[in-house]
Each structure stands twice: as C-alpha cells, then as structure tokens.
Design a protein around this motif. Structure first.
Motif, mmCIF file in Angstrom:
data_model
loop_
_atom_site.group_PDB
_atom_site.id
_atom_site.type_symbol
_atom_site.label_atom_id
_atom_site.label_comp_id
_atom_site.label_asym_id
_atom_site.label_seq_id
_atom_site.Cartn_x
_atom_site.Cartn_y
_atom_site.Cartn_z
ATOM 1 N N ILE A 137 0.882 -1.172 0.000
ATOM 2 C CA ILE A 137 0.000 0.000 0.000
ATOM 3 C C ILE A 137 0.916 1.217 0.000
ATOM 4 O O ILE A 137 1.816 1.330 0.840
ATOM 5 N N LEU A 139 2.360 4.640 0.831
ATOM 6 C CA LEU A 139 2.208 5.530 1.975
ATOM 7 C C LEU A 139 3.032 6.784 1.772
ATOM 8 O O LEU A 139 4.180 6.714 1.345
ATOM 9 N N PRO A 140 2.453 7.948 2.079
ATOM 10 C CA PRO A 140 3.263 9.168 2.056
ATOM 11 C C PRO A 140 4.203 9.168 3.252
ATOM 12 O O PRO A 140 3.929 8.540 4.266
ATOM 13 N N LYS A 141 5.309 9.855 3.121
ATOM 14 C CA LYS A 141 6.242 9.994 4.242
ATOM 15 C C LYS A 141 5.727 11.117 5.144
ATOM 16 O O LYS A 141 5.312 12.167 4.652
#
Lengths: 146, 146
Positions: A137, A139-141
């Motif tokens: 999936i 995910l942004p940091k």
C-alpha cells in the motif's frame, strides 16, 4: 514444578489450528473468557473482541479454516503465576491462496485454575494487510522529522 | 522495595517526548541498547531497529518532534526482576496536523542495572496508518470463513 498453563494452552491451540483437533483447547478455555485480537475486522472477521468460550472456539475454528501454522518462534516470554506475555514470530500459510504470511504477534494471557480467562493479542496489522493483499500500500512519508 | 525500572523509564520517556527534557532518559539507556519499533518505516522513519544509545536517543527526539502524548492507559502489565511487558493505549496528537491519534501498543523491555538494554514494541500499525492518512484504506473481505 508443574507445567505453566501457557505451554499447555499453546500446544492445544496449535493442534486445533493445524490438525482441527478441538477437544484439548475446549477444556483449557474458561466459560467466561474475555478475548480480543486487535486488527481490521472488515478484512478478517475473526479479529475483534469476544466474550465466552463458545464465541472464542468459533474464532479458533475460523482461524483453522483460513491458516496453517508452518512455524513460530517465541522471541520474548514472561511468565507470572497465572499470567504470561510473549512476542512471537509466526510463519503461516493462507489456505485459500497457499501464500506464505509472516507475522509478528504480542500476546498477553491470564489463566484461572489452568483455564484461559483473558487474552489480548496485538499484531503488526499493516504488515499483515499488505501480505494478505499481495501488494504494498503506497504511503506518504510523514513530515517534520528533523 | 525500590521502584521498578519500568516506572522510572516510562516517566523519563514521556518527559522527553512532551517537555523535550532529554537529560533523565539519557541516563536510563544502556550504551549497548538493542531497540526495535516494528512498523512501516517508509511512512514513519523513526520506526525500525536501532543499536546503541545514540541512535535510540535520536529516535526519541524524532518522536518528540512529531507527537505529543495526551494520555496513556496501561491496560496490562507484567513485571519481572529486570524485565517488564505491557499493553498500553495511547492518545497522541500529531504535531504537524494537530490531529488526535489513538493507538494500542505492546511493549517488552529488559533492564540491566536500572538501564534499558532491550526494547521491543509492537503497534496496531494498520490502525495507525489509517489515522495518519486521515482516511480509511479499502480492504477486501477474506474468503473461506465458514
């Protein structure tokens, strides 16, 4: 010294999941057991909270219908008189897809007269979901990490 | 009876995170500490494994930069002579967005001479990711749940 309830319970649980032998585990669960496996119940309906032996046996049957335990390593364990906690690493096979799933689990159990009365299990659920989906999936940091 | 190392460590940790007071926690971490917070390191770079006091203090500083602890409840705790395990429920605020985050955590710690030498932390990571994203991730229901 008698054997700690954890070891007997653990053996019976794995025998139930892998061999569909439910007689031993049935005798090791208290009628009024309080049970919770924390995680996304939308994806895995056998997760969540349960009250009472009947409901918990039903969960164990559902786990047996979905997974085979290939191996598990108990990385950490603490034993009290009537309690136990441990961190485990499980290698499972998902039966519908024959896919391997590797999972870290923290488990806190309390016993009364050798029977399970309280169980709390926490799973690295994001890792589980990605493996069950079979894809990562995105995910942004998160920011502000100076 | 002297106070268990867990309580002193826990107070110092929360003081570090909330008040940016790092002096106490520094004295309670062994030089050779072995530390792991299991979870998605792509999204939260302060998760993962660390070796040594310097690396662990750096992680605690990053957590302090990102979160405020509003409250925590220790739902289960087991204390050994030089070890402790607990299941906690944390109410955090994410500092960049001011969003509340509620999180269940399992923690296993070992101490030597009052200093932390081993820490293993498991988080209900899927729940964490959804809260950090601010939206649910759609999941298919697993089959074969008869």
């Amino acid at each position: 010294m008698t054997e700690h309830s954890l070891w007997r319970f653990s053996r019976a649980l794995h025998r139930a999941i892998n061999d569909r032998h439910f007689e031993d585990i049935e005798t090791l669960i208290d009628e009024d057991v309080d049970w919770a496996l924390y995680g996304p119940i939308d994806m895995f309906p056998f997760l969540g909270a349960r009250q009472g032996k009947h409901a918990v046996l039903d969960v164990i049957r559902q786990i047996a219908n979905n997974f085979h335990v290939r191996r598990f390593d108990r990385e950490t364990v603490m034993l009290g008189i009537d309690s136990a906690s441990s961190m485990l690493r499980y290698s499972l096979t998902a039966l519908d897809s024959d896919k391997p799933i590797s999972l870290r689990v923290a488990q806190f159990a309390r016993f009364r007269a050798g029977r399970l009365i309280n169980m709390r299990v926490l799973v690295d659920t994001f890792d589980l979901v990605e493996q069950a989906l079979g894809r990562p999936i995105h995910l942004p940091k998160m920011t502000r990490l100076g």
